[in-house]
Design an enzyme around this catalytic site. Structure first.
Site, mmCIF file in Angstrom:
data_model
loop_
_atom_site.group_PDB
_atom_site.id
_atom_site.type_symbol
_atom_site.label_atom_id
_atom_site.label_comp_id
_atom_site.label_asym_id
_atom_site.label_seq_id
_atom_site.Cartn_x
_atom_site.Cartn_y
_atom_site.Cartn_z
ATOM 1 C CG HIS A 84 11.420 89.561 50.061
ATOM 2 N ND1 HIS A 84 11.719 89.457 51.401
ATOM 3 C CD2 HIS A 84 10.583 90.613 49.962
ATOM 4 C CE1 HIS A 84 11.079 90.396 52.071
ATOM 5 N NE2 HIS A 84 10.382 91.119 51.226
ATOM 6 C CG ASP A 205 14.318 87.561 52.840
ATOM 7 O OD1 ASP A 205 14.915 87.962 51.819
ATOM 8 O OD2 ASP A 205 13.079 87.604 52.967
ATOM 9 C CB SER A 595 10.973 93.978 53.082
ATOM 10 O OG SER A 595 10.094 92.978 53.473
HETATM 11 N N1 ARG Z 1 6.001 88.079 53.726
HETATM 12 C C1 ARG Z 1 7.180 88.837 53.395
HETATM 13 C C2 ARG Z 1 6.756 90.229 52.876
HETATM 14 O O1 ARG Z 1 5.763 90.595 52.516
HETATM 15 C C3 ARG Z 1 8.105 88.134 52.469
HETATM 16 C C4 ARG Z 1 7.646 87.912 51.060
HETATM 17 C C5 ARG Z 1 8.621 87.193 50.176
HETATM 18 N N2 ARG Z 1 8.690 85.765 50.438
HETATM 19 C C6 ARG Z 1 7.873 84.815 49.881
HETATM 20 N N3 ARG Z 1 8.017 83.572 50.231
HETATM 21 N N4 ARG Z 1 6.935 85.108 49.014
HETATM 22 O O2 ARG Z 1 6.195 90.713 52.100
HETATM 23 N N1 GLU Z 2 7.967 91.201 53.635
HETATM 24 C C1 GLU Z 2 7.401 92.509 53.807
HETATM 25 C C2 GLU Z 2 7.989 93.509 52.831
HETATM 26 O O1 GLU Z 2 8.287 93.139 51.723
HETATM 27 C C3 GLU Z 2 7.524 92.947 55.217
HETATM 28 C C4 GLU Z 2 6.603 92.137 55.984
HETATM 29 C C5 GLU Z 2 5.515 92.961 56.623
HETATM 30 O O2 GLU Z 2 4.506 93.267 55.976
HETATM 31 O O3 GLU Z 2 5.732 93.251 57.788
HETATM 32 O O4 GLU Z 2 8.082 94.686 53.093
#
Ligand code: ARG
Ligand code: GLU
Length: 659
Positions: A84, A205, A595
């Site tokens: 991502h 990921d 991330s």
């Molecule tokens: N929650 C993770 C992070 O903030 C992954 C985001 C990307 N994945 C998704 N399905 N949108 O940001």
């Molecule tokens: N998916 C998040 C990022 O893009 C990390 C998840 C979190 O907030 O811990 O940094």
């Protein structure tokens, strides 16, 4: 008998939430933590983590493209981050006949590695405490100018603890970063928005890049003559795997936390801000989703927007649940009461009352700003020429108009009668009779007559309103509920806390500077009687497999591999079955920006790549609760397995230092 009971005790100990894994520590100040880290299983030294005199782990970690972390895993500049995080780059190289997002991408030679304009990585060269230089009268600009060494480096002075301490960060930026490999989205984004922020998780990921440099290993703009960067340091890769209780460390760039805020700020987040924003986004997602379900072309067209809107929407819901169930506001209220009792007769005796008063003053101002950002400023007023020329635009019109109506109505509902509303918006609603009618008018102009006076007046009105709100708050630094006055008060409050709470180990809030977090691999009690194990495997992917459901459509190649049990050297025995581990949980304190961060074992070898947190544990931006707060990483063995067996790119693994 005795043996068994010792084992039982040991097992119970392993299941207990690890105490005090809270913390995002500044790498240059890690020394006092080493004893605790060693007790948990760390085998190296503070100098191995951060050193200005010799190569250290910090030289293997980069800020990736301004919002993620990446890490070096070979002597030839090979870099790992999340899928991502590489998404934008992968998408820009994708097109009809070469849909790398859907099918994956595997460069078969260095020549096939794809350059990415605008994508950069930054290494931390050094960090210095400049608090005294600042109080001696030097300005941040002067300090920065000196540190950039005539343009060779980037530098920034960052305030910590609301300005009680300031650090200079000196970075070296590389601008030639090429895409090397990405799994298909059905692996790299498996589970997609459905599984996002959720455990058990089965997302691969990751994506692979390579940093290029000039012949002297210095940063250079893209050129076919550039050569792979030779890092000072890179991470060896552990293939031994992880077990519950193992030491873990995360090295990366967490973006934003607010650990020290008072109960009033927690209440604002939990009861005012998050619920309003969740509600607006629920409506927004319903409109987008309806379009996506009505038309396969629109499903793809709105996919990125849906993912972006849904990510924070879901995170906020988890945050509200975590904060309310764990009673964060009450705990903070109690802490502040004890502090205030202690502070009687000191210079800190009024600070909590003053904080409260200032919070109450600015909440309506800050809320007006947040809702403005969530509604009017989230709309294309006017549309760009590019958006209008898009072949699908005609088909999007009903959806786009519905979004305008909904957002105008929401702004009206939340802020319309506030003294902080956009004046021009109120006049428009009056002129046309309702927010919806005004929305129809502006939507029509936004797509047909970008230079119209009425559009311009609204756009200017929004900009003026923003400027006025900023002035009211007295600061431009507005990622969280804050004001110039609050900043001062919190600085004083924190000085008081250090005297009051002498046992507490203080670490500054995340601000996208390099940090170390450490903990252990650990599951947690998800609900009464329901323990969540810290590890998932391929078996869980097959259990979720459903060709009818887009998010769970396992690629055929992976199905075939599983059916044949063809795991190669990546298969391991878990609970008596051959499988491949996929993701794991640990107690590391992380947030957005982490991330892509390497998750490292006690010997400094990479064991996974961090990419998420569990749903309710997102409360850790305000309070890290060791009982439930867990970060989610993809197991490095799954990454290697996919590179090898799905990508057929074993030559990338040959570059790495496998242990
Ligand atoms: N929650 C993770 C992070 O903030 C992954 C985001 C990307 N994945 C998704 N399905 N949108 O940001
Ligand atoms: N998916 C998040 C990022 O893009 C990390 C998840 C979190 O907030 O811990 O940094």
């Amino acid at each position: 008998m005795i043996k068994r009971s010792i084992l039982a005790v040991l097992c119970t100990l392993a299941l207990l939430p690890a105490a005090a894994d809270e913390g995002m520590w500044l790498p240059s100040l890690i020394a006092p933590r080493i004893k605790d880290m060693r007790a948990k299983g760390f085998r190296l030294t503070a100098e191995d983590i951060y050193s200005v005199n010799r190569a250290s782990m910090k030289d293997a970690v980069v800020l990736f493209g301004g919002g993620c972390t990446g890490e070096l895993v070979s002597a030839e500049g090979l870099l790992l981050t999340n899928h991502h995080c590489g998404y934008g780059a992968i998408q820009r190289h994708s097109g009809i006949g070469h849909d790398y997002l859907t099918d994956g991408f595997w460069a078969r030679s260095r020549e096939e590695e794809l350059p990415n304009e605008g994508l950069w990585v930054r290494f931390l060269v050094r960090m210095d405490d400049v608090t005294e230089r600042l109080s001696a009268g030097e300005t941040a600009q002067e300090i920065i100018a000196e540190a950039t060494d005539g343009g060779r480096y980037k530098a920034a002075v960052e305030r910590m603890y609301y300005g009680n301490q300031s650090f200079l960060f000196v970075y070296e930026q590389y601008d030639d970063v090429r895409l090397v490999a990405a799994p298909p989205s059905s692996i790299g984004n498996f589970g997609s928005d459905t599984d996002n922020w959720i455990w058990p998780r089965h997302t691969g990921d990751f994506s692979v890049f390579r940093i290029y440099a000039d012949r002297d290993n210095r940063p250079a703009k893209y050129s076919p003559d550039n050569v792979p960067y030779r890092p000072k340091r890179y991470f060896p890769v552990s293939t031994k795997g992880v077990r519950e209780g193992d030491f873990t460390m995360i090295y990366g760039f967490p973006g934003n936390t607010q650990q020290f805020v008072t109960a009033d700020a927690v209440n604002y987040v939990q009861n005012i801000s998050d619920p309003a924003k969740i509600d607006i986004r629920t409506k927004r997602l319903a409109i987008i989703k309806a379009a996506q379900q009505s038309d396969p072309a629109l499903r793809i067209h709105y996919a990125a927007q849906h993912a972006g809107v849904a990510n924070a929407w879901k995170k906020w819901q988890g945050e509200v649940l975590g904060l309310s169930r764990r009673g964060t506001a009450d705990k903070k209220r109690d802490y502040e009461r004890r502090f205030t009792e202690w502070a009687a007769g000191t210079q800190y005796q009024d600070v909590t009352a003053e904080l409260r008063e200032e919070h109450l003053r600015i909440i309506p101002v800050y809320f007006a700003r947040e809702i403005l950002n969530e509604t009017l400023r989230a709309l294309p007023i006017p549309y760009s020429a590019r958006a209008l020329e898009h072949p699908l635009f005609e088909r999007c019109i009903p959806t786009e108009q519905a979004l305008f109506r909904m957002m105008f109505a929401e702004y009206e509902r939340h802020i319309g009668s506030s003294e902080y509303a956009v004046g021009e918006f109120r006049r428009g609603v009056e002129r046309y009779g309702s927010a919806e009618a005004y929305a129809d008018r502006i939507f029509e102009l936004a797509r047909t007559d970008a230079v119209n006076e009425e559009i311009k007046t609204l756009v200017d009105g929004i900009a003026d309103n923003e400027a006025a709100l900023r002035k009211e708050l007295g600061t431009a630094a507005l990622r969280n509920l804050n004001s110039a006055r609050l900043d001062e008060l919190y600085a004083r409050y924190l000085r008081g806390l250090r005297e009051f709470d002498r046992k507490r180990a203080f670490f500054p809030d995340a601000n996208l500077t390099l940090r170390v977090a450490y903990g252990t691999v650990a599951g947690y009690e998800y609900a009464d009687g329901e323990y969540h194990k810290p590890q998932t495997t391929l078996a869980g992917i097959l259990a979720k497999d459903n060709p009818e459901v887009y998010d769970y459509n396992v690629p055929q190649r992976l199905r075939d591999i599983c059916a044949a049990g063809d795991y190669g050297r990546w298969g391991v025995e878990i609970d008596g079955r051959k499988t491949v581990p996929v993701c794991f949980l640990a107690t590391n304190h992380t947030t957005g920006g982490n991330s892509g961060s390497p998750i490292i074992n006690g010997r400094g070898e990479i064991i996974g790549i961090n990419f998420d947190r569990t749903w309710r544990s997102t409360m850790s931006d305000l309070e890290f609760d060791p009982a439930i707060c867990r970060n989610i990483s993809v197991d490095i063995r799954y990454v290697l397995f996919i590179i090898d067996k799905v990508g057929g790119a074993g030559y990338l693994i040959d570059e790495m230092d496998l242990r």
